[in-house]
Design an enzyme around this catalytic site. Structure first.
Site, PDB file in Angstrom:
ATOM      1  CG  HIS A   1      29.354  38.752  34.872  1.00  0.00           C
ATOM      2  ND1 HIS A   1      29.908  37.719  34.114  1.00  0.00           N
ATOM      3  CD2 HIS A   1      28.680  38.147  35.992  1.00  0.00           C
ATOM      4  CE1 HIS A   1      29.363  36.605  34.233  1.00  0.00           C
ATOM      5  NE2 HIS A   1      28.901  36.842  35.374  1.00  0.00           N
TER       6      HIS A   1
ATOM      7  CG  PHE B   1      40.071  38.509  26.339  1.00  0.00           C
ATOM      8  CD1 PHE B   1      39.445  38.284  27.778  1.00  0.00           C
ATOM      9  CD2 PHE B   1      39.638  37.612  25.316  1.00  0.00           C
ATOM     10  CE1 PHE B   1      38.312  37.607  27.648  1.00  0.00           C
ATOM     11  CE2 PHE B   1      38.635  37.074  25.518  1.00  0.00           C
ATOM     12  CZ  PHE B   1      37.948  36.798  26.502  1.00  0.00           C
TER      13      PHE B   1
ATOM     14  NE  ARG C   1      28.093  44.062  28.623  1.00  0.00           N
ATOM     15  CZ  ARG C   1      28.519  42.734  28.659  1.00  0.00           C
ATOM     16  NH1 ARG C   1      27.578  41.873  27.792  1.00  0.00           N
ATOM     17  NH2 ARG C   1      29.020  42.100  29.519  1.00  0.00           N
TER      18      ARG C   1
ATOM     19  CB  THR D   1      30.516  40.750  24.685  1.00  0.00           C
ATOM     20  OG1 THR D   1      29.650  39.501  25.094  1.00  0.00           O
ATOM     21  CG2 THR D   1      31.616  40.795  25.466  1.00  0.00           C
TER      22      THR D   1
ATOM     23  CD  GLU E   1      28.882  33.623  36.954  1.00  0.00           C
ATOM     24  OE1 GLU E   1      29.441  33.491  36.028  1.00  0.00           O
ATOM     25  OE2 GLU E   1      27.822  34.405  36.850  1.00  0.00           O
TER      26      GLU E   1
ATOM     27  CE1 TYR F   1      34.215  37.309  33.199  1.00  0.00           C
ATOM     28  CE2 TYR F   1      35.281  38.904  34.852  1.00  0.00           C
ATOM     29  CZ  TYR F   1      34.305  38.325  33.843  1.00  0.00           C
ATOM     30  OH  TYR F   1      33.070  39.375  33.998  1.00  0.00           O
TER      31      TYR F   1
ATOM     32  CG  ASN G   1      31.806  44.426  29.119  1.00  0.00           C
ATOM     33  OD1 ASN G   1      31.990  44.159  30.046  1.00  0.00           O
ATOM     34  ND2 ASN G   1      31.846  43.170  28.036  1.00  0.00           N
TER      35      ASN G   1
ATOM     36  NE  ARG H   1      24.472  36.757  28.807  1.00  0.00           N
ATOM     37  CZ  ARG H   1      25.745  36.762  28.722  1.00  0.00           C
ATOM     38  NH1 ARG H   1      26.698  36.728  29.739  1.00  0.00           N
ATOM     39  NH2 ARG H   1      26.427  36.660  27.648  1.00  0.00           N
TER      40      ARG H   1
ATOM     41  CE  LYS I   1      32.211  42.780  33.376  1.00  0.00           C
ATOM     42  NZ  LYS I   1      32.807  42.232  31.941  1.00  0.00           N
TER      43      LYS I   1
HETATM   44  P1  ATP Z   1      30.461  38.601  31.132  1.00  0.00           P
HETATM   45  O1  ATP Z   1      31.003  37.477  31.242  1.00  0.00           O
HETATM   46  O2  ATP Z   1      31.257  39.573  31.889  1.00  0.00           O
HETATM   47  O3  ATP Z   1      28.821  38.924  31.454  1.00  0.00           O
HETATM   48  P2  ATP Z   1      30.135  38.042  28.334  1.00  0.00           P
HETATM   49  O4  ATP Z   1      29.610  36.904  28.650  1.00  0.00           O
HETATM   50  O5  ATP Z   1      29.239  39.044  27.293  1.00  0.00           O
HETATM   51  O6  ATP Z   1      30.283  39.062  29.554  1.00  0.00           O
HETATM   52  P3  ATP Z   1      32.519  36.773  27.642  1.00  0.00           P
HETATM   53  O7  ATP Z   1      32.764  36.267  26.346  1.00  0.00           O
HETATM   54  O8  ATP Z   1      31.952  35.916  28.897  1.00  0.00           O
HETATM   55  O9  ATP Z   1      31.331  37.730  27.484  1.00  0.00           O
HETATM   56  O10 ATP Z   1      33.704  37.655  28.137  1.00  0.00           O
HETATM   57  C1  ATP Z   1      33.958  38.100  29.681  1.00  0.00           C
HETATM   58  C2  ATP Z   1      34.528  39.244  29.654  1.00  0.00           C
HETATM   59  O11 ATP Z   1      35.934  39.307  29.136  1.00  0.00           O
HETATM   60  C3  ATP Z   1      33.714  40.334  28.862  1.00  0.00           C
HETATM   61  O12 ATP Z   1      32.569  40.735  29.447  1.00  0.00           O
HETATM   62  C4  ATP Z   1      34.792  41.243  28.731  1.00  0.00           C
HETATM   63  O13 ATP Z   1      35.012  42.233  29.925  1.00  0.00           O
HETATM   64  C5  ATP Z   1      36.105  40.509  28.514  1.00  0.00           C
HETATM   65  N1  ATP Z   1      36.370  40.339  27.081  1.00  0.00           N
HETATM   66  C6  ATP Z   1      35.675  39.393  26.196  1.00  0.00           C
HETATM   67  N2  ATP Z   1      36.159  39.452  25.050  1.00  0.00           N
HETATM   68  C7  ATP Z   1      37.189  40.246  24.942  1.00  0.00           C
HETATM   69  C8  ATP Z   1      38.151  40.870  24.121  1.00  0.00           C
HETATM   70  N3  ATP Z   1      38.206  40.288  23.044  1.00  0.00           N
HETATM   71  N4  ATP Z   1      39.144  41.738  24.429  1.00  0.00           N
HETATM   72  C9  ATP Z   1      39.123  42.189  25.654  1.00  0.00           C
HETATM   73  N5  ATP Z   1      38.309  41.757  26.740  1.00  0.00           N
HETATM   74  C10 ATP Z   1      37.347  40.882  26.440  1.00  0.00           C
HETATM   75 MG    MG Z   2      30.275  35.569  30.009  1.00  0.00          MG
END
Ligand code: ATP
Ligand code: MG
Length: 138
Positions: A117, A59, A104, A93, A128, A51, A114, A87, A11
């Site tokens: 992805h 968010f 992370r 996350t 994806e 997304y 973070n 993962r 990212k």
């Molecule tokens: P990713 O999909 O990016 O691999 P993830 O699967 O661990 O991450 P998700 O729940 O899919 O987490 O959330 C997607 C992305 O949205 C997160 O990686 C983060 O960048 C952002 N995100 C998630 N929760 C929050 C939050 N509470 N506040 C701000 N940004 C958030």
């Molecule tokens: Mg995710």
């Protein structure tokens, strides 16, 4: 476990902080192979589309703003149990909850910024990979 492919994004925060090489070294060190790679600056529609599953979340605006603020490195990773393996390598996350030795834990700032992805299942991995590598054989 069978060989799988998954989609990784390094990212904008990690690119800005010069951590592309460190993260790719962790990926290869975990036994995952890099099969395809692109560096690009996501447009707003591309980030919103990627997304889309989160579009009702509070968010979402912040997430799209973040993902479009600078270039990202998108890659297809392959290996035994690659989806779960990546993962696990990424860590939680929220980096405050991420285990020692994860990407992370080492490079993420907070739950929003973070660093990486990774696809969360076989169906999302396929969608994806096609999103960024149209025509790529999954
Ligand atoms: P990713 O999909 O990016 O691999 P993830 O699967 O661990 O991450 P998700 O729940 O899919 O987490 O959330 C997607 C992305 O949205 C997160 O990686 C983060 O960048 C952002 N995100 C998630 N929760 C929050 C939050 N509470 N506040 C701000 N940004 C958030
Ligand atoms: Mg995710």
């Amino acid at each position: 476990m069978a060989t799988q492919r998954t989609l990784s994004i390094i990212k904008p925060d990690a690119v800005e902080q010069h951590n592309i090489g460190n993260i790719l070294a962790m990926i290869e060190g975990a036994g995952l192979s890099i099969k395809a790679m692109r560096m690009l600056h996501l447009t707003r529609p591309m980030a919103e589309g990627f997304y889309a599953v989160h579009k009702e979340r509070p968010f979402f605006g912040e997430l799209v703003e973040f993902m479009t603020r600078g270039p990202v490195v998108v890659s297809v990773l392959e290996g035994d149990d690659a989806i779960a393996k990546y993962r696990a390598l990424m860590g939680a996350t929220n980096p405050a909850n991420a285990d020692e030795g994860t990407i992370r834990k080492a490079y993420a700032k907070d739950v929003g910024e973070n660093a990486v992805h990774g696809s969360d299942g076989p169906d999302t991995a396929q969608t994806e990979i096609r999103y960024f590598f149209p025509g790529y054989e999954v």
